[in-house]
Enzyme design. Structure first.
Site, mmCIF file in Angstrom:
data_model
loop_
_atom_site.group_PDB
_atom_site.id
_atom_site.type_symbol
_atom_site.label_atom_id
_atom_site.label_comp_id
_atom_site.label_asym_id
_atom_site.label_seq_id
_atom_site.Cartn_x
_atom_site.Cartn_y
_atom_site.Cartn_z
ATOM 1 N N LYS A 154 -28.568 -18.058 -57.276
ATOM 2 C CA LYS A 154 -29.093 -18.766 -55.659
ATOM 3 C C LYS A 154 -29.404 -18.240 -54.501
ATOM 4 C CE LYS A 154 -23.865 -18.716 -57.434
ATOM 5 N NZ LYS A 154 -22.163 -18.421 -57.126
ATOM 6 N N GLN A 202 -18.853 -15.435 -52.651
ATOM 7 C CA GLN A 202 -19.360 -15.057 -53.953
ATOM 8 C C GLN A 202 -17.804 -14.265 -54.618
ATOM 9 O OE1 GLN A 202 -21.465 -15.932 -55.769
ATOM 10 N NE2 GLN A 202 -19.899 -15.280 -58.204
ATOM 11 N N ASP A 235 -19.149 -24.504 -52.057
ATOM 12 C CA ASP A 235 -18.320 -24.517 -52.807
ATOM 13 C C ASP A 235 -16.831 -25.647 -52.983
ATOM 14 O OD1 ASP A 235 -19.673 -22.870 -54.963
ATOM 15 O OD2 ASP A 235 -19.109 -20.828 -54.078
#
Ligand SMILES: NC(=O)c1ccc[n+]([C@@H]2O[C@H](COP(=O)([O-])OP(=O)(O)OC[C@H]3O[C@@H](n4cnc5c(N)ncnc54)[C@H](OP(=O)(O)O)[C@@H]3O)[C@@H](O)[C@H]2O)c1
Length: 280
Positions: free
Chosen positions: A52, A96, A119
């Site tokens: 990422k 994460q 997200d």
């Protein structure tokens, strides 16, 4: 003949468009800033975060990474997230997952303000999606929609079955499809006759996390099959769909790897750009 949907190529195109938007709209020091937060040293999570971060740098965004020790407490992680939430130079925050055991993931995710929730996983983002209001959407289901649109697959009125009802994929997938006027059915582990449900679908989206769950008998001739599953097997990466059986039955199919997977990071970058555009 089954057309194999080339997610890599669509994702590459999306990343190129994002890079062009970033460089044309922002000076490098003012480019959208994405903060990845990694807790502990789980190798898979570390690899995901590294890719990422590479993608962020490649499109000219600012990579703002935080790494916390595996024994960081709920409060310590919460304080880092609060700091990023308040920092005007941070446009997007990505925590994460999974986190080390013992932490309240939902409570930590909800420390991220919806405006920076790249997200799309906070309760507020889920509410905005459910209401059809502007907000950042979960990356993987958004990537599936982008692939379907890119392929010119009509969603309006289509019978779509989503296998899986997770907060990360299945539920937001169903919402996004519903907003595009598809007729959506959600199947899950308690569904009585999965084959009867899936074999009626014009479009079948499989996000069950069960390798090879879906075979020839589950797929209507001419259906579009989107395989979200990813599993490491002896033979390499495999999906939730037995691709060899579905070839020749489905009209289109996403491969694993190279189908839905590459779209996820591309949509993450798109979300970071939108977050910056909407908040500044
Ligand atoms: N391509 C990507 O970038 C990407 C991103 C995220 C996830 N994934 C992959 O996508 C898959 C799903 O992820 P997830 O996070 O949504 O998984 P998850 O949280 O484990 O959810 C799986 C869902 O599938 C349902 N399910 C499980 N076994 C089933 C069966 N035999 N029949 C029918 N339904 C079944 C479960 O039903 P219940 O609710 O009844 O338990 C659950 O709703 C995983 O393989 C994951 O690795 C890929």
């Amino acid at each position: 003949m089954t057309r194999i949907i080339d997610g890599k190529s669509v994702a590459r195109g999306l990343r190129k468009r994002i890079a062009e938007e970033v460089t044309s709209q922002y000076r490098p020091e003012e480019a959208p800033g994405l903060a990845t937060v990694l807790v502990g040293d789980d190798p898979a999570s570390a690899t995901y975060v590294a890719s990422k971060r590479r993608a962020v740098a490649e499109v000219g965004m600012r990579d703002l990474h935080r790494h916390l020790e595996a024994d960081a407490s709920q409060e310590e992680i919460g304080e880092v997230l609060d700091g990023l939430a308040e920092d005007p130079s941070v446009d997007g925050i990505l925590l994460q997952l999974p986190l080390p055991p013992g932490l309240d993931i939902a409570a930590l995710v909800d420390r991220i303000p919806a405006s920076k929730d790249v997200d799309g996983l906070t309760t507020t983002s889920a509410g905005l999606l459910a209401r059809g209001l502007r907000g950042l959407r979960p990356c993987t289901p958004s990537g599936v929609i982008s692939l379907l649109e890119e392929e010119g697959v009509p969603l309006e009125g289509a019978g779509v079955v989503v296998v899986g009802r997770s907060e990360l994929v299945g539920k937001p997938m169903a919402q996004l499809l519903l907003q595009r006027n598809a007729t959506v059915t959600i199947a899950h582990s308690r569904t009585r006759d999965l084959e009867a449900v899936t074999s009626a679908a014009d479009i079948l989206v499989v996000a069950a996390g069960a390798p090879g769950l879906i075979g020839r008998e589950h797929v209507k001739r001419g259906a579009v099959v989107m395989d979200v599953g990813i599993h490491r097997a002896d033979t390499g990466l495999v999906g939730d769909v037995r691709a060899d059986e579905v070839l020749g039955v489905a009209e289109r199919l996403t491969p694993v790897p190279g189908g839905v997977g590459p779209m996820t990071i591309a949509v993450l970058l798109e979300n970071a750009l939108r977050a910056a555009q909407w908040s500044r």
